[in-house]
Scaffold this motif. Structure first.
Motif, PDB file in Angstrom:
ATOM      1  N   SER A 186      -7.976   1.468   2.248  1.00  0.00           N
ATOM      2  CA  SER A 186      -8.685   2.702   2.825  1.00  0.00           C
ATOM      3  C   SER A 186      -8.838   3.847   2.095  1.00  0.00           C
ATOM      4  O   SER A 186      -9.594   4.588   2.326  1.00  0.00           O
ATOM      5  CB  SER A 186      -8.667   2.834   4.143  1.00  0.00           C
ATOM      6  N   GLN A 187      -7.859   3.727   1.016  1.00  0.00           N
ATOM      7  CA  GLN A 187      -7.594   5.132   0.203  1.00  0.00           C
ATOM      8  C   GLN A 187      -7.807   4.815  -1.335  1.00  0.00           C
ATOM      9  O   GLN A 187      -9.165   4.873  -1.691  1.00  0.00           O
ATOM     10  CB  GLN A 187      -6.363   5.888   0.398  1.00  0.00           C
ATOM     11  N   CYS A 188      -7.105   4.414  -1.937  1.00  0.00           N
ATOM     12  CA  CYS A 188      -7.374   4.157  -3.727  1.00  0.00           C
ATOM     13  C   CYS A 188      -7.670   2.797  -3.863  1.00  0.00           C
ATOM     14  O   CYS A 188      -8.324   2.664  -4.803  1.00  0.00           O
ATOM     15  CB  CYS A 188      -5.959   4.529  -4.395  1.00  0.00           C
ATOM     16  N   GLY A 189      -7.480   1.777  -3.018  1.00  0.00           N
ATOM     17  CA  GLY A 189      -7.990   0.451  -3.168  1.00  0.00           C
ATOM     18  C   GLY A 189      -7.156  -0.418  -4.023  1.00  0.00           C
ATOM     19  O   GLY A 189      -7.581  -1.642  -4.276  1.00  0.00           O
ATOM     20  N   LYS A 190      -6.107   0.061  -4.478  1.00  0.00           N
ATOM     21  CA  LYS A 190      -5.384  -1.067  -5.506  1.00  0.00           C
ATOM     22  C   LYS A 190      -4.345  -1.805  -4.773  1.00  0.00           C
ATOM     23  O   LYS A 190      -3.948  -2.876  -5.469  1.00  0.00           O
ATOM     24  CB  LYS A 190      -4.239   0.162  -6.245  1.00  0.00           C
ATOM     25  N   CYS A 191      -4.430  -2.100  -3.508  1.00  0.00           N
ATOM     26  CA  CYS A 191      -3.750  -3.125  -2.839  1.00  0.00           C
ATOM     27  C   CYS A 191      -4.767  -4.086  -2.143  1.00  0.00           C
ATOM     28  O   CYS A 191      -4.338  -5.117  -1.654  1.00  0.00           O
ATOM     29  CB  CYS A 191      -2.908  -2.533  -1.422  1.00  0.00           C
ATOM     30  N   ARG A 203      -7.911  -3.687   7.762  1.00  0.00           N
ATOM     31  CA  ARG A 203      -8.105  -2.250   7.406  1.00  0.00           C
ATOM     32  C   ARG A 203      -7.845  -1.510   8.649  1.00  0.00           C
ATOM     33  O   ARG A 203      -7.415  -0.405   8.616  1.00  0.00           O
ATOM     34  CB  ARG A 203      -9.215  -2.193   6.550  1.00  0.00           C
ATOM     35  N   SER A 218      -4.639   0.328   7.854  1.00  0.00           N
ATOM     36  CA  SER A 218      -5.610   1.385   6.932  1.00  0.00           C
ATOM     37  C   SER A 218      -5.211   0.826   5.393  1.00  0.00           C
ATOM     38  O   SER A 218      -5.530   1.634   4.534  1.00  0.00           O
ATOM     39  CB  SER A 218      -4.928   2.605   7.094  1.00  0.00           C
ATOM     40  N   CYS A 239       0.749  -1.176  -0.071  1.00  0.00           N
ATOM     41  CA  CYS A 239      -0.018   0.142   0.112  1.00  0.00           C
ATOM     42  C   CYS A 239       0.729   1.394  -0.020  1.00  0.00           C
ATOM     43  O   CYS A 239       1.532   1.518   0.905  1.00  0.00           O
ATOM     44  CB  CYS A 239      -0.812  -0.053   1.308  1.00  0.00           C
ATOM     45  N   CYS A 286      -0.194   4.380  -0.670  1.00  0.00           N
ATOM     46  CA  CYS A 286      -0.861   5.337   0.193  1.00  0.00           C
ATOM     47  C   CYS A 286      -0.560   5.590   1.830  1.00  0.00           C
ATOM     48  O   CYS A 286      -0.373   6.696   2.320  1.00  0.00           O
ATOM     49  CB  CYS A 286      -2.321   5.157  -0.173  1.00  0.00           C
ATOM     50  N   HIS A 287      -0.482   4.279   2.245  1.00  0.00           N
ATOM     51  CA  HIS A 287       0.056   4.328   3.736  1.00  0.00           C
ATOM     52  C   HIS A 287       1.364   3.600   4.094  1.00  0.00           C
ATOM     53  O   HIS A 287       1.513   3.480   5.140  1.00  0.00           O
ATOM     54  CB  HIS A 287      -1.052   3.415   4.465  1.00  0.00           C
TER      55      HIS A 287
END
Length: 74
Positions: free
Chosen positions: A47-52, A40, A44, A15, A17-18
């Motif tokens: 919880s943001q873009c969802g690609k993971c 999650r 997290s 991820c 994003c995080h």
């Protein structure tokens, strides 16, 4: 007791994003995260873009499979 996830070098980011690595994800599962919601909530992830999401689900499924096999053998 859940079995440990076999790992070589789990330094790949899952991820971005995080800043969650494959090792972070494996540790959460080993410490008892059994659902995507628990992963999650702890990390997290997804919880943001969802690609993971797909990779996180794969690690969770592999862990649950290893745990089920260990229980059957014991």
């Amino acid at each position: 007791m859940p079995t440990k996830i076999r790992r070589k070098e789990l330094t790949m980011f899952v991820c971005i994003c995080h800043q969650i690595t494959e090792a972070d994800l494996a540790n959460a599962v080993e410490q008892g995260a059994n659902t995507m919601k628990e992963i999650r909530d702890q990390l997290s992830v997804a919880s943001q873009c969802g690609k993971c999401v797909q990779f996180a689900k794969q690690v969770l499924a592999e862990h649950n499979c290893n745990y089920d096999l260990a229980v059957k053998v014991a």
